[in-house]
Scaffold this motif. Structure first.
Motif, PDB file in Angstrom:
ATOM      1  N   VAL A 153       0.813  -1.217   0.000  1.00 14.78           N
ATOM      2  CA  VAL A 153       0.000   0.000   0.000  1.00 14.78           C
ATOM      3  C   VAL A 153       0.851   1.274   0.000  1.00 14.78           C
ATOM      4  O   VAL A 153       0.406   2.309  -0.508  1.00 14.78           O
ATOM      5  CB  VAL A 153      -0.980   0.009   1.195  1.00 14.78           C
ATOM      6  CG1 VAL A 153      -1.957  -1.148   1.094  1.00 14.78           C
ATOM      7  CG2 VAL A 153      -0.240  -0.041   2.514  1.00 14.78           C
ATOM      8  N   SER A 154       2.064   1.238   0.565  1.00 18.42           N
ATOM      9  CA  SER A 154       2.883   2.451   0.555  1.00 18.42           C
ATOM     10  C   SER A 154       3.203   2.889  -0.870  1.00 18.42           C
ATOM     11  O   SER A 154       3.456   4.070  -1.132  1.00 18.42           O
ATOM     12  CB  SER A 154       4.180   2.220   1.331  1.00 18.42           C
ATOM     13  OG  SER A 154       4.983   1.245   0.696  1.00 18.42           O
ATOM     14  N   HIS A 155       3.190   1.940  -1.822  1.00 16.31           N
ATOM     15  CA  HIS A 155       3.465   2.281  -3.217  1.00 16.31           C
ATOM     16  C   HIS A 155       2.305   3.052  -3.862  1.00 16.31           C
ATOM     17  O   HIS A 155       2.470   3.622  -4.938  1.00 16.31           O
ATOM     18  CB  HIS A 155       3.740   1.011  -4.029  1.00 16.31           C
ATOM     19  CG  HIS A 155       4.963   0.268  -3.579  1.00 16.31           C
ATOM     20  ND1 HIS A 155       5.278  -0.999  -4.018  1.00 16.31           N
ATOM     21  CD2 HIS A 155       5.943   0.625  -2.701  1.00 16.31           C
ATOM     22  CE1 HIS A 155       6.411  -1.389  -3.437  1.00 16.31           C
ATOM     23  NE2 HIS A 155       6.822  -0.425  -2.643  1.00 16.31           N
TER      24      HIS A 155
ATOM     25  N   LEU B   2       5.962  -1.957   8.970  1.00 12.99           N
ATOM     26  CA  LEU B   2       6.546  -1.049   7.987  1.00 12.99           C
ATOM     27  C   LEU B   2       5.615  -0.834   6.796  1.00 12.99           C
ATOM     28  O   LEU B   2       5.612   0.228   6.184  1.00 12.99           O
ATOM     29  CB  LEU B   2       7.884  -1.596   7.484  1.00 12.99           C
ATOM     30  CG  LEU B   2       8.953  -1.908   8.532  1.00 12.99           C
ATOM     31  CD1 LEU B   2      10.230  -2.370   7.847  1.00 12.99           C
ATOM     32  CD2 LEU B   2       9.230  -0.701   9.399  1.00 12.99           C
ATOM     33  N   ASP B   3       4.834  -1.852   6.455  1.00 13.82           N
ATOM     34  CA  ASP B   3       3.966  -1.782   5.280  1.00 13.82           C
ATOM     35  C   ASP B   3       2.991  -2.951   5.352  1.00 13.82           C
ATOM     36  O   ASP B   3       3.193  -3.893   6.135  1.00 13.82           O
ATOM     37  CB  ASP B   3       4.793  -1.870   3.999  1.00 13.82           C
ATOM     38  CG  ASP B   3       4.135  -1.174   2.804  1.00 13.82           C
ATOM     39  OD1 ASP B   3       2.916  -0.890   2.882  1.00 13.82           O
ATOM     40  OD2 ASP B   3       4.831  -0.938   1.805  1.00 13.82           O
ATOM     41  N   VAL B   4       1.942  -2.884   4.589  1.00 19.35           N
ATOM     42  CA  VAL B   4       1.032  -4.020   4.424  1.00 19.35           C
ATOM     43  C   VAL B   4       0.753  -4.179   2.930  1.00 19.35           C
ATOM     44  O   VAL B   4       0.867  -3.219   2.159  1.00 19.35           O
ATOM     45  CB  VAL B   4      -0.295  -3.844   5.201  1.00 19.35           C
ATOM     46  CG1 VAL B   4      -0.057  -3.787   6.696  1.00 19.35           C
ATOM     47  CG2 VAL B   4      -1.047  -2.602   4.734  1.00 19.35           C
TER      48      VAL B   4
ATOM     49  N   THR C 162     -10.855   1.781   9.095  1.00 20.45           N
ATOM     50  CA  THR C 162      -9.476   2.074   9.450  1.00 20.45           C
ATOM     51  C   THR C 162      -8.759   2.661   8.241  1.00 20.45           C
ATOM     52  O   THR C 162      -8.895   2.144   7.129  1.00 20.45           O
ATOM     53  CB  THR C 162      -8.736   0.796   9.896  1.00 20.45           C
ATOM     54  OG1 THR C 162      -9.367   0.279  11.072  1.00 20.45           O
ATOM     55  CG2 THR C 162      -7.266   1.076  10.185  1.00 20.45           C
ATOM     56  N   LEU C 163      -8.009   3.743   8.455  1.00 22.20           N
ATOM     57  CA  LEU C 163      -7.168   4.301   7.399  1.00 22.20           C
ATOM     58  C   LEU C 163      -5.844   3.542   7.414  1.00 22.20           C
ATOM     59  O   LEU C 163      -5.132   3.538   8.420  1.00 22.20           O
ATOM     60  CB  LEU C 163      -6.945   5.791   7.622  1.00 22.20           C
ATOM     61  CG  LEU C 163      -8.184   6.679   7.494  1.00 22.20           C
ATOM     62  CD1 LEU C 163      -7.843   8.130   7.820  1.00 22.20           C
ATOM     63  CD2 LEU C 163      -8.783   6.574   6.098  1.00 22.20           C
ATOM     64  N   VAL C 164      -5.528   2.899   6.310  1.00 26.04           N
ATOM     65  CA  VAL C 164      -4.397   1.978   6.283  1.00 26.04           C
ATOM     66  C   VAL C 164      -3.072   2.712   6.495  1.00 26.04           C
ATOM     67  O   VAL C 164      -2.267   2.337   7.347  1.00 26.04           O
ATOM     68  CB  VAL C 164      -4.384   1.187   4.963  1.00 26.04           C
ATOM     69  CG1 VAL C 164      -3.172   0.265   4.906  1.00 26.04           C
ATOM     70  CG2 VAL C 164      -5.666   0.380   4.820  1.00 26.04           C
ATOM     71  N   LEU C 165      -2.814   3.765   5.728  1.00 27.23           N
ATOM     72  CA  LEU C 165      -1.559   4.491   5.874  1.00 27.23           C
ATOM     73  C   LEU C 165      -1.517   5.264   7.183  1.00 27.23           C
ATOM     74  O   LEU C 165      -0.516   5.268   7.895  1.00 27.23           O
ATOM     75  CB  LEU C 165      -1.350   5.441   4.691  1.00 27.23           C
ATOM     76  CG  LEU C 165      -1.171   4.791   3.318  1.00 27.23           C
ATOM     77  CD1 LEU C 165      -1.108   5.862   2.232  1.00 27.23           C
ATOM     78  CD2 LEU C 165       0.081   3.947   3.276  1.00 27.23           C
ATOM     79  N   GLY C 166      -2.601   5.909   7.507  1.00 28.83           N
ATOM     80  CA  GLY C 166      -2.621   6.783   8.676  1.00 28.83           C
ATOM     81  C   GLY C 166      -2.644   6.057  10.002  1.00 28.83           C
ATOM     82  O   GLY C 166      -2.157   6.584  11.009  1.00 28.83           O
TER      83      GLY C 166
ATOM     84  N   LEU D  45       5.030   6.245   8.093  1.00 28.18           N
ATOM     85  CA  LEU D  45       4.011   7.111   7.501  1.00 28.18           C
ATOM     86  C   LEU D  45       4.676   8.326   6.858  1.00 28.18           C
ATOM     87  O   LEU D  45       4.337   8.723   5.745  1.00 28.18           O
ATOM     88  CB  LEU D  45       3.012   7.557   8.571  1.00 28.18           C
ATOM     89  CG  LEU D  45       1.923   8.522   8.107  1.00 28.18           C
ATOM     90  CD1 LEU D  45       1.051   7.894   7.032  1.00 28.18           C
ATOM     91  CD2 LEU D  45       1.067   8.974   9.283  1.00 28.18           C
ATOM     92  N   LEU D  46       5.657   8.912   7.552  1.00 23.37           N
ATOM     93  CA  LEU D  46       6.347  10.072   6.999  1.00 23.37           C
ATOM     94  C   LEU D  46       7.157   9.704   5.760  1.00 23.37           C
ATOM     95  O   LEU D  46       7.224  10.481   4.803  1.00 23.37           O
ATOM     96  CB  LEU D  46       7.266  10.682   8.061  1.00 23.37           C
ATOM     97  CG  LEU D  46       6.563  11.443   9.182  1.00 23.37           C
ATOM     98  CD1 LEU D  46       7.559  11.916  10.212  1.00 23.37           C
ATOM     99  CD2 LEU D  46       5.780  12.618   8.625  1.00 23.37           C
ATOM    100  N   ALA D  47       7.762   8.529   5.771  1.00 24.27           N
ATOM    101  CA  ALA D  47       8.509   8.092   4.598  1.00 24.27           C
ATOM    102  C   ALA D  47       7.595   7.972   3.384  1.00 24.27           C
ATOM    103  O   ALA D  47       7.983   8.255   2.251  1.00 24.27           O
ATOM    104  CB  ALA D  47       9.191   6.756   4.878  1.00 24.27           C
ATOM    105  N   THR D  48       6.358   7.556   3.633  1.00 24.64           N
ATOM    106  CA  THR D  48       5.388   7.407   2.549  1.00 24.64           C
ATOM    107  C   THR D  48       5.055   8.751   1.911  1.00 24.64           C
ATOM    108  O   THR D  48       4.824   8.845   0.706  1.00 24.64           O
ATOM    109  CB  THR D  48       4.104   6.757   3.095  1.00 24.64           C
ATOM    110  OG1 THR D  48       4.428   5.483   3.657  1.00 24.64           O
ATOM    111  CG2 THR D  48       3.078   6.558   1.992  1.00 24.64           C
ATOM    112  N   PHE D  49       5.067   9.827   2.712  1.00 22.17           N
ATOM    113  CA  PHE D  49       4.647  11.144   2.217  1.00 22.17           C
ATOM    114  C   PHE D  49       5.792  12.158   2.181  1.00 22.17           C
ATOM    115  O   PHE D  49       5.551  13.362   2.148  1.00 22.17           O
ATOM    116  CB  PHE D  49       3.525  11.695   3.101  1.00 22.17           C
ATOM    117  CG  PHE D  49       2.235  10.943   2.986  1.00 22.17           C
ATOM    118  CD1 PHE D  49       1.503  10.961   1.821  1.00 22.17           C
ATOM    119  CD2 PHE D  49       1.760  10.192   4.049  1.00 22.17           C
ATOM    120  CE1 PHE D  49       0.314  10.256   1.714  1.00 22.17           C
ATOM    121  CE2 PHE D  49       0.569   9.485   3.946  1.00 22.17           C
ATOM    122  CZ  PHE D  49      -0.152   9.521   2.777  1.00 22.17           C
ATOM    123  N   GLU D  50       7.047  11.687   2.164  1.00 22.79           N
ATOM    124  CA  GLU D  50       8.171  12.604   2.307  1.00 22.79           C
ATOM    125  C   GLU D  50       8.299  13.578   1.134  1.00 22.79           C
ATOM    126  O   GLU D  50       8.914  14.633   1.274  1.00 22.79           O
ATOM    127  CB  GLU D  50       9.465  11.814   2.482  1.00 22.79           C
ATOM    128  CG  GLU D  50       9.865  10.977   1.273  1.00 22.79           C
ATOM    129  CD  GLU D  50      11.141  10.200   1.530  1.00 22.79           C
ATOM    130  OE1 GLU D  50      11.794  10.477   2.550  1.00 22.79           O
ATOM    131  OE2 GLU D  50      11.481   9.318   0.720  1.00 22.79           O
TER     132      GLU D  50
END
Length: 429
Positions: free
Chosen positions: A10-12, A114-116, A91-95, A171-176
């Protein structure tokens, strides 16, 4: 990005563009909505939270998604523009899932998420989260060096409990890569608990940039949850006018404590700005424009203009003054516009290029007159000078716009207009 029928981490998906069948961009993915289930059953992914052009967040059911490949999401073209509202069962997955501490069922060892990953069920458009990517270790160096592994959703436990002290690294890495305004939008839509955790994980400069883009109520909430010493550091990293506006929202005792913790120079700037009426040039100005002495050259000016921390409006001109060259300066001599700097040789003295015919603003100039001044002379910033001829600061067009728009414009921008009615039967926020 995987094709339909494959597994997707999902982070992708964070920030990925969403297109309709005609190739027109609908918006960008900001999160995923899932429904947790009992007995270790994989959560069902209900849909995507998509931020459309107006910055409104809408819900896109997975049943409307026809493809996820080549770094994009394709929809059926039927998009409900009603504002997304998270339901209690969602549930918000990233948040809410990333950075959570959970336990491996087999060993009871605590690990960090770290991720799902989610996968599409055979012959259906339903998706479910079936894999969890975790790291062993408690944090710090251990978190960086700990072994990582991917396990089945049923192999971990602890997602159903609200976590206290949940981190925000992943989470921050996902939106950096997000701009401050877009990261502010992400923070605004998180729970108060997650918002505080993410704010705590940001460095001072990044948090300062994000705070400037948030509504007053979010600014006060976040600042109030920081240690006082750090809150003072963040205020120092903000633009002086924005920091002064935020300080003015605080109770007097809190304001004085924070001012006492700030560097004397920064505290003096804050007090000076707060002394002016809010809707005047003095109340709108920043105290940190580009100031040069008369013997500075065009090369010196261009070097200052190149500073990446300057806003485009502040970088559009330099102000030539006699010493001292920090506000309040010595006698203000005039302005040199960026385009003029580009037309003259690098060794030219800026004092020979000043535009001294355009009268500066006084600090008590009202907002309507400031607006008229900028519009009449096609300026993006204007100098503010006191009765003695000293430069006090500069008013920029973005600060003027902040005060011309309705007081709640940031909330409107982040929330957009609410449309009555229910979401479609496909489920989700």
């Amino acid at each position: 990005m995987a094709a339909f029928g494959s597994r997707v981490f999902v982070s992708h998906l964070a920030g990925v563009a969403v297109f309709d069948p005609n190739g027109d961009q609908v918006g960008r993915v900001r999160d995923l909505v899932a429904m947790l289930r009992l007995a270790g059953r994989p959560p069902r992914v209900l849909g995507l939270v998509v931020e459309v052009v107006s910055r409104r967040r809408i819900f896109l059911p997975m049943t409307r998604v026809t493809g996820m490949e080549s770094g994009q999401v394709i929809t059926t073209g039927v998009v409900n523009m009603r504002r997304f509202e998270q339901r209690p069962t969602e549930t918000l997955v990233l948040g809410e899932l990333l950075d959570r501490r959970v336990r491996l069922v087999e060993t009871q060892e605590e690990v960090t998420v770290l991720d799902v990953a989610m996968a599409q069920l055979p012959a259906r458009r339903d998706w479910q989260i079936d894999k969890v990517f975790v790291r062993r270790g408690r944090g710090g160096a251990l978190r960086r060096k700990g072994e990582t592994l991917t396990v089945e959703w049923s192999a971990v436990t602890g997602f159903s409990l609200e976590e206290h002290g949940q981190g925000a690294e992943n989470l921050l890495a996902t939106f950096e890569q997000l701009r401050p305004a877009d990261l502010a939008n992400v923070l605004h839509h998180l729970s108060a608990k997650r918002r505080a955790e993410v704010a705590a994980a940001l460095d001072d400069d990044r948090l300062a940039d994000v705070l400037e883009e948030l509504p007053d109520v979010d600014q006060v909430e976040i600042l109030g949850k920081l240690q006082e010493e750090r809150a003072a550091d963040v205020l120092e990293a903000m633009d002086p006018d924005d920091a002064a506006d935020l300080l003015s929202e605080l109770p007097e005792a809190d304001k004085e404590r924070l001012l006492g913790l700030m560097r004397p120079r920064d505290a003096a700037d804050m007090r000076r700005l707060m002394a002016y009426e809010e809707r005047t040039a003095g109340g709108l100005m920043t105290t940190e424009p580009i100031v040069l002495l008369p013997d500075a050259t065009v090369a010196d000016a261009l070097a200052r203009v190149r500073n990446p921390d300057l806003s485009p409006a502040l970088a559009a001109q330099v102000y030539v003054c006699r010493a001292p060259d920090e506000t309040p300066t010595g006698k203000y001599l005039g302005t040199v516009h960026f385009q003029r700097l580009l037309r003259d040789p690098p060794f030219t003295l800026v004092s020979s290029l000043v535009d001294s015919e355009l009268a500066p603003l006084s600090p008590d100039t009202s907002l309507p007159l400031v607006t008229s001044y900028l519009a009449t002379y096609n300026m993006v910033a204007a100098p503010v000078v006191d009765e003695s001829g000293s430069l006090l600061g500069a008013v920029t067009v973005d600060d003027v716009l902040d005060h011309l728009l309705p007081e709640d414009w940031r909330e409107r921008e982040l929330h957009s207009a609410d449309v009555p009615g229910m979401r479609g039967a496909a489920g989700g926020g």
